[in-house]
Design a protein around this motif. Structure first.
Motif, PDB file in Angstrom:
ATOM      1  N   GLY A 255      28.431  54.066  47.256  1.00  0.00           N
ATOM      2  CA  GLY A 255      29.106  52.646  47.532  1.00  0.00           C
ATOM      3  C   GLY A 255      28.888  51.785  46.130  1.00  0.00           C
ATOM      4  N   ILE A 256      27.668  51.840  45.878  1.00  0.00           N
ATOM      5  CA  ILE A 256      27.397  51.030  44.543  1.00  0.00           C
ATOM      6  C   ILE A 256      28.360  51.394  43.634  1.00  0.00           C
ATOM      7  CG2 ILE A 256      25.510  50.269  42.842  1.00  0.00           C
ATOM      8  CD1 ILE A 256      23.357  50.753  45.080  1.00  0.00           C
ATOM      9  N   GLN A 257      28.300  52.480  43.298  1.00  0.00           N
ATOM     10  CA  GLN A 257      29.254  53.261  41.901  1.00  0.00           C
ATOM     11  C   GLN A 257      30.667  52.506  42.165  1.00  0.00           C
ATOM     12  OE1 GLN A 257      28.677  57.296  42.223  1.00  0.00           O
ATOM     13  NE2 GLN A 257      26.832  57.339  41.133  1.00  0.00           N
ATOM     14  N   ARG A 258      31.149  52.609  43.255  1.00  0.00           N
ATOM     15  CA  ARG A 258      32.222  52.008  43.478  1.00  0.00           C
ATOM     16  C   ARG A 258      32.534  50.493  43.337  1.00  0.00           C
ATOM     17  NH1 ARG A 258      34.022  55.527  48.951  1.00  0.00           N
ATOM     18  NH2 ARG A 258      33.819  57.533  48.090  1.00  0.00           N
ATOM     19  N   GLY A 259      31.504  49.892  43.650  1.00  0.00           N
ATOM     20  CA  GLY A 259      31.748  48.348  43.851  1.00  0.00           C
ATOM     21  C   GLY A 259      31.240  47.674  42.568  1.00  0.00           C
ATOM     22  N   LYS A 260      30.378  48.287  41.788  1.00  0.00           N
ATOM     23  CA  LYS A 260      29.820  47.590  40.290  1.00  0.00           C
ATOM     24  C   LYS A 260      30.056  48.346  39.258  1.00  0.00           C
ATOM     25  CE  LYS A 260      25.892  45.421  42.959  1.00  0.00           C
ATOM     26  NZ  LYS A 260      24.535  45.144  42.949  1.00  0.00           N
ATOM     27  N   GLU A 261      29.875  47.514  38.046  1.00  0.00           N
ATOM     28  CA  GLU A 261      30.078  48.336  36.838  1.00  0.00           C
ATOM     29  C   GLU A 261      29.224  49.110  36.667  1.00  0.00           C
ATOM     30  OE1 GLU A 261      31.802  44.331  34.819  1.00  0.00           O
ATOM     31  OE2 GLU A 261      30.142  45.155  33.969  1.00  0.00           O
ATOM     32  N   GLU A 262      29.409  50.375  35.702  1.00  0.00           N
ATOM     33  CA  GLU A 262      28.793  51.468  35.485  1.00  0.00           C
ATOM     34  C   GLU A 262      27.311  51.186  34.964  1.00  0.00           C
ATOM     35  OE1 GLU A 262      30.514  54.322  32.918  1.00  0.00           O
ATOM     36  OE2 GLU A 262      28.723  55.688  32.828  1.00  0.00           O
ATOM     37  N   GLY A 263      27.035  49.996  33.919  1.00  0.00           N
ATOM     38  CA  GLY A 263      25.626  49.759  33.567  1.00  0.00           C
ATOM     39  C   GLY A 263      24.926  49.270  34.868  1.00  0.00           C
ATOM     40  N   ILE A 264      25.207  48.132  35.756  1.00  0.00           N
ATOM     41  CA  ILE A 264      24.610  47.856  36.559  1.00  0.00           C
ATOM     42  C   ILE A 264      24.152  48.838  37.696  1.00  0.00           C
ATOM     43  CG2 ILE A 264      24.609  46.288  38.649  1.00  0.00           C
ATOM     44  CD1 ILE A 264      26.366  44.189  36.759  1.00  0.00           C
ATOM     45  N   GLN A 265      25.360  49.563  37.853  1.00  0.00           N
ATOM     46  CA  GLN A 265      24.982  50.728  38.833  1.00  0.00           C
ATOM     47  C   GLN A 265      23.875  51.509  38.413  1.00  0.00           C
ATOM     48  OE1 GLN A 265      25.782  54.021  38.623  1.00  0.00           O
ATOM     49  NE2 GLN A 265      24.924  54.731  40.481  1.00  0.00           N
ATOM     50  N   GLU A 266      24.103  51.943  37.473  1.00  0.00           N
ATOM     51  CA  GLU A 266      22.980  53.064  36.738  1.00  0.00           C
ATOM     52  C   GLU A 266      21.684  52.557  36.848  1.00  0.00           C
ATOM     53  OE1 GLU A 266      23.764  54.221  32.717  1.00  0.00           O
ATOM     54  OE2 GLU A 266      21.901  55.407  32.485  1.00  0.00           O
ATOM     55  N   GLY A 267      21.323  51.164  36.503  1.00  0.00           N
ATOM     56  CA  GLY A 267      20.106  50.445  36.639  1.00  0.00           C
ATOM     57  C   GLY A 267      19.522  50.528  37.814  1.00  0.00           C
ATOM     58  N   ILE A 268      20.284  50.187  39.043  1.00  0.00           N
ATOM     59  CA  ILE A 268      19.818  50.170  40.353  1.00  0.00           C
ATOM     60  C   ILE A 268      19.622  51.538  40.627  1.00  0.00           C
ATOM     61  CG2 ILE A 268      20.712  49.700  42.718  1.00  0.00           C
ATOM     62  CD1 ILE A 268      22.474  47.683  41.625  1.00  0.00           C
ATOM     63  N   GLN A 269      20.305  52.617  40.378  1.00  0.00           N
ATOM     64  CA  GLN A 269      20.252  54.089  40.721  1.00  0.00           C
ATOM     65  C   GLN A 269      18.817  54.534  40.247  1.00  0.00           C
ATOM     66  OE1 GLN A 269      22.225  55.636  42.637  1.00  0.00           O
ATOM     67  NE2 GLN A 269      21.408  57.904  42.365  1.00  0.00           N
ATOM     68  N   ARG A 270      18.677  54.281  39.010  1.00  0.00           N
ATOM     69  CA  ARG A 270      17.528  54.783  38.518  1.00  0.00           C
ATOM     70  C   ARG A 270      16.191  54.257  39.437  1.00  0.00           C
ATOM     71  NH1 ARG A 270      17.940  54.762  31.751  1.00  0.00           N
ATOM     72  NH2 ARG A 270      19.755  56.320  31.959  1.00  0.00           N
ATOM     73  N   GLY A 271      16.179  52.876  39.661  1.00  0.00           N
ATOM     74  CA  GLY A 271      15.165  52.357  40.395  1.00  0.00           C
ATOM     75  C   GLY A 271      15.086  52.827  41.821  1.00  0.00           C
ATOM     76  N   LYS A 272      16.037  53.014  42.393  1.00  0.00           N
ATOM     77  CA  LYS A 272      15.913  53.481  43.664  1.00  0.00           C
ATOM     78  C   LYS A 272      15.442  54.772  43.919  1.00  0.00           C
ATOM     79  CE  LYS A 272      19.006  50.335  46.118  1.00  0.00           C
ATOM     80  NZ  LYS A 272      20.543  50.258  47.109  1.00  0.00           N
ATOM     81  N   GLU A 273      16.020  55.727  42.911  1.00  0.00           N
ATOM     82  CA  GLU A 273      15.593  57.125  43.033  1.00  0.00           C
ATOM     83  C   GLU A 273      14.013  57.403  42.498  1.00  0.00           C
ATOM     84  OE1 GLU A 273      17.904  59.040  39.952  1.00  0.00           O
ATOM     85  OE2 GLU A 273      19.393  59.304  41.243  1.00  0.00           O
ATOM     86  N   GLU A 274      13.590  56.325  41.691  1.00  0.00           N
ATOM     87  CA  GLU A 274      12.166  56.433  41.382  1.00  0.00           C
ATOM     88  C   GLU A 274      11.388  55.659  42.689  1.00  0.00           C
ATOM     89  OE1 GLU A 274      12.566  55.610  36.619  1.00  0.00           O
ATOM     90  OE2 GLU A 274      11.520  54.142  37.725  1.00  0.00           O
ATOM     91  N   GLY A 275      11.825  55.043  43.206  1.00  0.00           N
ATOM     92  CA  GLY A 275      11.175  54.306  44.191  1.00  0.00           C
ATOM     93  C   GLY A 275      11.016  55.572  45.570  1.00  0.00           C
ATOM     94  N   ILE A 276      12.162  56.073  45.871  1.00  0.00           N
ATOM     95  CA  ILE A 276      12.624  56.972  46.980  1.00  0.00           C
ATOM     96  C   ILE A 276      11.364  58.117  46.635  1.00  0.00           C
ATOM     97  CG2 ILE A 276      13.969  58.632  47.872  1.00  0.00           C
ATOM     98  CD1 ILE A 276      16.084  56.630  47.420  1.00  0.00           C
ATOM     99  N   GLN A 277      11.556  58.738  45.394  1.00  0.00           N
ATOM    100  CA  GLN A 277      10.561  59.924  45.320  1.00  0.00           C
ATOM    101  C   GLN A 277       9.136  59.692  45.241  1.00  0.00           C
ATOM    102  OE1 GLN A 277      11.605  63.089  44.788  1.00  0.00           O
ATOM    103  NE2 GLN A 277      13.837  62.076  45.014  1.00  0.00           N
ATOM    104  N   GLU A 278       8.743  58.363  44.709  1.00  0.00           N
ATOM    105  CA  GLU A 278       7.343  58.014  44.971  1.00  0.00           C
ATOM    106  C   GLU A 278       6.954  57.826  46.506  1.00  0.00           C
ATOM    107  OE1 GLU A 278       6.452  54.715  42.796  1.00  0.00           O
ATOM    108  OE2 GLU A 278       4.289  54.529  43.412  1.00  0.00           O
ATOM    109  N   GLY A 279       7.830  57.256  47.290  1.00  0.00           N
ATOM    110  CA  GLY A 279       7.591  56.928  48.579  1.00  0.00           C
ATOM    111  C   GLY A 279       7.313  58.163  49.304  1.00  0.00           C
ATOM    112  N   ILE A 280       8.417  59.140  49.064  1.00  0.00           N
ATOM    113  CA  ILE A 280       8.550  60.332  49.847  1.00  0.00           C
ATOM    114  C   ILE A 280       7.051  61.373  49.454  1.00  0.00           C
ATOM    115  CG2 ILE A 280       9.445  62.557  49.628  1.00  0.00           C
ATOM    116  CD1 ILE A 280      12.125  61.301  49.387  1.00  0.00           C
ATOM    117  N   GLN A 281       6.576  61.229  48.293  1.00  0.00           N
ATOM    118  CA  GLN A 281       5.726  61.968  47.861  1.00  0.00           C
ATOM    119  C   GLN A 281       4.256  61.372  48.667  1.00  0.00           C
ATOM    120  OE1 GLN A 281       5.292  64.249  46.064  1.00  0.00           O
ATOM    121  NE2 GLN A 281       3.330  64.858  46.163  1.00  0.00           N
ATOM    122  N   GLN A 282       4.231  60.151  48.602  1.00  0.00           N
ATOM    123  CA  GLN A 282       3.281  59.465  49.240  1.00  0.00           C
ATOM    124  C   GLN A 282       2.911  59.616  50.638  1.00  0.00           C
ATOM    125  OE1 GLN A 282       3.015  55.360  48.089  1.00  0.00           O
ATOM    126  NE2 GLN A 282       2.568  55.625  45.995  1.00  0.00           N
ATOM    127  N   GLY A 283       4.239  59.561  51.314  1.00  0.00           N
ATOM    128  CA  GLY A 283       4.580  59.800  52.640  1.00  0.00           C
ATOM    129  C   GLY A 283       4.048  61.342  53.137  1.00  0.00           C
TER     130      GLY A 283
END
Length: 357
Positions: A255-283
Motif C-alpha cells: 500500500g505504501i508503494q502505491r501511495g508514495k514516491e519510490e524514495g520515501i517508500q524505500e526508506g520506510i520499507q527498510r526501517g520497518k523491515e529492520e524493526g520487524i526482524q529485530e522484534g521477531i528475533q527478540q520475541g
C-alpha cells in the motif's frame, strides 16, 4: 494396576525385546503382517555387529524370522515418538538390509528379504485414512512388483486408530489398541485378555514388576518426549505467528508503494523491515525460553500427579499443593515419590517443603 507406556523406547523393548518375548513377537508380527495366520514360525533377536540391541535407545529391534518352514527373512521393528523424515526411515532400512553381509554368526552370509516395521505416535501420511500402510518397489507405469519383494516398509500410525474395545475385531486390532492405550488402563480388559500373548505383554508392562532404576528410566524418557513435543509445538506456533505478521506487513508495504514516491517508500520499507526482524528475533528468543521451561515443568507435574494418584488417590487440596511446587521441588518430589509408602508420608513431605520456603 498400572502399566508403563509401550510408546517409550524402554517399555517397547522390554515388552517385545526381552528373553520372554518370543511368543509375544510371533503373535504381534503375525497379527499385523499376516492377519493372525501363523506364517512366521520362529523369530530371533539379532545384531549384525555383535551387540545387544535391546538396551540401545532409539535403535530398532532386528529380528531373524522363518516363514512357512522355509523362507528366511529379516524384520526391523521400531516405535517412533517424534515426527521423522522419510529419508531417515529409508536409510535405516537400507542399512539393516546391507549389514547382513557382516553377520559374524554365518560363515557364508546370505542376503535375505527385509521388512522394516515402524509404529508411529504421529500421523505420517496425511493423505491416507487407514492406520496401516505397506510399501514395496513397483514399476511405475504397470504397477508390477519388483521380483522377490526384497525390501519393504510397513507403518502403523496410532493416532489414526479410533476403534473402542467393543469394536475390536482382529488380533491386529487388539495389539494396536494395547500399544495405544495400555498406559491409561488400570485393569486388563477381557477383550484383550483373550489373547494369551497380550496378557503376557501386560505382565511385562506392569509397573510393580519394575526396579527403582527401571521406573526412573521410564520417567526420564516420558519427560524427554514431552519436552521435545512441546518444543516442536512451540516452534510451529511461532512459525504461524511469524507468517501472519509477515503477510500483514507485506500488505502494508504494498500500500505504501502505491501511495508514495519510490524514495520515501524505500526508506520506510527498510526501517520497518529492520524493526520487524529485530522484534521477531527478540520475541522468539524470549518465547522459546519461557515456553520450553513451562513445557518441561508441565510434563514433570503431569507424570508425578499420575503416579501419585494411582498410588494414593490424591484429594483436590493435595493436588493443588503439588501444582504450586517450584521446578526444583518437583524434581525432589520425583526422586522421593517411589519411596512413599502411605499418603501420610507424602503430606509430611509437602508440609516440610512449605516450611522451607
Amino acid at each position: 494396576m498400572s502399566f508403563i507406556d509401550p510408546k517409550t523406547d524402554f517399555a517397547f523393548k522390554r515388552i517385545f525385546g526381552s528373553p520372554k518375548s518370543k511368543d509375544i513377537l510371533l503373535s504381534f508380527l503375525n497379527a499385523l503382517l499376516y492377519e493372525g495366520d501363523s506364517a512366521i514360525e520362529s523369530v530371533e533377536i539379532v545384531d549384525f555387529n555383535g551387540r545387544s540391541l535391546v538396551a540401545e535407545e532409539n535403535h530398532p529391534l532386528t529380528l531373524k524370522a522363518l516363514l512357512n518352514g522355509e523362507q528366511k527373512c529379516i524384520f526391523d521393528l521400531q516405535f517412533l515418538n517424534l515426527q521423522t523424515l522419510g529419508q531417515r526411515v529409508l536409510y535405516h532400512a537400507a542399512k539393516s538390509y546391507s549389514q547382513q553381509l557382516f553377520d559374524k554368526k554365518e560363515r557364508k552370509p546370505e542376503i535375505k528379504p527385509l521388512m522394516a516395521i515402524h509404529l508411529t505416535d504421529f500421523i505420517m501420511f496425511e493423505e491416507r485414512e487407514s492406520p496401516i500402510s505397506r510399501f514395496t518397489f513397483k514399476e511405475i507405469e504397470t504397477d508390477f512388483s519388483y521380483p522377490n519383494g526384497e525390501l519393504g516398509l510397513f507403518f502403523v500410525e496410532l493416532p489414526k486408530f479410533q476403534k473402542e474395545l467393543l469394536e475390536l475385531e482382529t488380533i491386529g486390532d487388539r495389539w494396536i489398541y494395547f500399544l495405544k492405550n495400555a498406559s491409561i488402563l488400570e485393569t486388563i480388559p477381557p477383550e484383550l485378555a483373550v489373547v494369551a500373548e497380550i496378557q503376557q505383554a501386560f505382565e511385562l508392562a506392569d509397573v510393580e514388576s519394575l526396579t527403582h532404576e527401571e521406573f526412573a528410566l521410564v520417567q526420564q524418557q516420558l519427560l524427554a518426549i514431552a519436552d521435545r513435543q512441546n518444543a516442536i509445538a512451540l516452534g510451529k506456533n511461532e512459525g504461524i505467528e511469524e507468517g501472519v505478521e509477515q503477510g500483514r506487513q507485506q500488505g502494508i508495504e504494498e500500500g505504501i508503494q502505491r501511495g508514495k514516491e519510490e524514495g520515501i517508500q524505500e526508506g520506510i520499507q527498510r526501517g520497518k523491515e529492520e524493526g520487524i526482524q529485530e522484534g521477531i528475533q527478540q520475541g522468539r528468543q524470549q518465547g522459546v525460553k519461557q515456553g520450553r521451561q513451562e513445557g518441561i515443568q508441565f510434563g514433570k507435574l503431569t507424570i508425578i500427579l499420575r503416579l501419585l494418584n494411582r498410588r494414593f488417590k490424591l484429594d483436590a487440596a493435595t493436588q493443588e499443593t503439588i501444582k504450586s511446587l517450584s521446578n526444583e521441588q518437583l524434581d525432589r518430589l520425583a526422586e522421593s515419590a517411589w519411596d512413599f509408602i502411605t499418603d501420610s508420608e507424602l503430606e509430611e513431605w509437602l508440609e516440610k517443603q512449605a516450611k522451607e520456603e
